[in-house]
Design a protein around this motif. Structure first.
Motif, PDB file in Angstrom:
ATOM      1  N   LEU A  17     -35.180  69.188   7.517  1.00  0.00           N
ATOM      2  CA  LEU A  17     -35.847  68.016   6.951  1.00  0.00           C
ATOM      3  C   LEU A  17     -35.026  67.326   5.868  1.00  0.00           C
ATOM      4  O   LEU A  17     -35.310  66.170   5.510  1.00  0.00           O
ATOM      5  N   GLU A  19     -32.012  66.320   6.200  1.00  0.00           N
ATOM      6  CA  GLU A  19     -31.100  65.336   6.793  1.00  0.00           C
ATOM      7  C   GLU A  19     -31.568  63.901   6.539  1.00  0.00           C
ATOM      8  O   GLU A  19     -30.785  63.052   6.104  1.00  0.00           O
ATOM      9  N   ASP A  20     -32.840  63.632   6.816  1.00  0.00           N
ATOM     10  CA  ASP A  20     -33.360  62.273   6.634  1.00  0.00           C
ATOM     11  C   ASP A  20     -33.255  61.830   5.179  1.00  0.00           C
ATOM     12  O   ASP A  20     -32.977  60.650   4.906  1.00  0.00           O
ATOM     13  N   HIS A  21     -33.490  62.751   4.261  1.00  0.00           N
ATOM     14  CA  HIS A  21     -33.432  62.390   2.839  1.00  0.00           C
ATOM     15  C   HIS A  21     -32.014  62.001   2.419  1.00  0.00           C
ATOM     16  O   HIS A  21     -31.823  61.062   1.639  1.00  0.00           O
ATOM     17  N   GLU A  23     -29.664  60.846   4.558  1.00  0.00           N
ATOM     18  CA  GLU A  23     -29.337  59.614   5.276  1.00  0.00           C
ATOM     19  C   GLU A  23     -29.983  58.399   4.626  1.00  0.00           C
ATOM     20  O   GLU A  23     -29.366  57.326   4.541  1.00  0.00           O
ATOM     21  N   ASN A  24     -31.231  58.552   4.169  1.00  0.00           N
ATOM     22  CA  ASN A  24     -31.922  57.435   3.527  1.00  0.00           C
ATOM     23  C   ASN A  24     -31.260  57.015   2.218  1.00  0.00           C
ATOM     24  O   ASN A  24     -31.486  55.899   1.745  1.00  0.00           O
ATOM     25  N   THR A  26     -27.943  57.047   1.988  1.00  0.00           N
ATOM     26  CA  THR A  26     -26.583  56.770   2.455  1.00  0.00           C
ATOM     27  C   THR A  26     -25.593  57.840   1.991  1.00  0.00           C
ATOM     28  O   THR A  26     -24.459  57.534   1.618  1.00  0.00           O
ATOM     29  N   LYS A 179     -37.588  73.849   9.265  1.00  0.00           N
ATOM     30  CA  LYS A 179     -38.497  73.379  10.315  1.00  0.00           C
ATOM     31  C   LYS A 179     -38.854  74.555  11.215  1.00  0.00           C
ATOM     32  O   LYS A 179     -38.067  75.482  11.399  1.00  0.00           O
ATOM     33  N   SER A 216     -39.916  66.028  -0.596  1.00  0.00           N
ATOM     34  CA  SER A 216     -39.715  64.622  -0.959  1.00  0.00           C
ATOM     35  C   SER A 216     -39.441  64.470  -2.449  1.00  0.00           C
ATOM     36  O   SER A 216     -38.584  63.684  -2.867  1.00  0.00           O
TER      37      SER A 216
END
Length: 232
Positions: A17, A19-21, A23-24, A26, A179, A216
């Motif tokens: 989880l 990864e998205d943080h 990527e968001n 940059t 996950k 988060s």
């Protein structure tokens, strides 16, 4: 754009989880897989802005089947530390961080268990570490922290669960972005996993929403402490 090196030790474990943080924000990440053919570690920390050391269960640092290539990885972590670049250790990676920073490892049997990390420092992670954070821990051995480390949270076993060292480096004795599919794959990948894996897997499925919500906030703190969003 910042780029971090992410060291994998098994086919199953990755940033999950997290990864998205990244990527968001940059923040790029490049996986290296030293356990595969042609998957050698970088020579040093040049060309990267940070290092993430993932888990390696069921491999150990001082007991059981030792993690392959451990000495080379410790040298890489030490190079990042010498350059003042942030290192984030997750699960076994937290033990490697502790050793590279001047601490050690305590021999402990492989365990797969649910728990809660309870904050011990009010402003931990710049105030972004929740007072309580659920986790699923899959780990052999435990970190012995160097003298300059600060414990940010304790686990159910009264051992450090989250710690900070060298100012911009963080260790988590669990994977905050775990996950359920990752744990399922890990259980299938190795025959030496504990017998009660189904219990931990069920606990992970129940705790996943709370873990994702905590992450988060934790990721804000991770990026703040490591300086990965700062100008190069």
């Amino acid at each position: 754009m910042r780029t971090i090196c992410v060291v994998q030790h098994t086919n199953s474990e990755h940033l999950g989880l997290m990864e998205d943080h990244f990527e968001n924000r940059t923040i790029r990440f490049r996986y290296v897989r030293p356990f595969t053919a042609g998957g050698a570690l970088p020579r040093d920390g040049a060309g990267f802005d940070g290092l993430v050391l993932l888990g390696a269960a069921p491999f150990g640092v001082v007991t059981g089947e030792l993690m392959p290539g451990m000495m080379a990885e410790l040298r890489l972590a030490a190079d990042f530390l010498a350059r003042g670049k942030p290192v984030i250790g997750l699960s076994t990676g937290a033990i490697l961080l502790a050793v590279a920073a001047g601490g050690g490892a305590l021999d402990t049997p492989l365990q797969l268990q649910a728990g809660v990390a309870r904050r011990t420092v009010q402003d931990a992670l710049g105030g972004h570490l929740p007072a309580e954070m659920p986790y699923i821990q899959c780990l052999r051995d435990r970190p012995v922290l160097p003298a300059d480390a600060t414990v940010l949270a304790m686990g159910d076993d009264d051992a450090p669960a989250v710690f900070r060292v060298r100012g911009n480096c963080l260790g988590f004795t669990f994977h905050p972005g775990l996950k359920s599919a990752m744990l399922e794959d890990l259980i299938m990948e190795f025959d030496s996993m504990p017998d009660d894996c189904s219990v931990a897997l069920q606990q992970l499925r129940l705790r996943q929403p709370a873990m994702a919500a905590a992450l988060s906030e934790v990721m804000i703190g991770i990026v703040k402490i490591t300086g990965l969003m700062a100008d190069p």
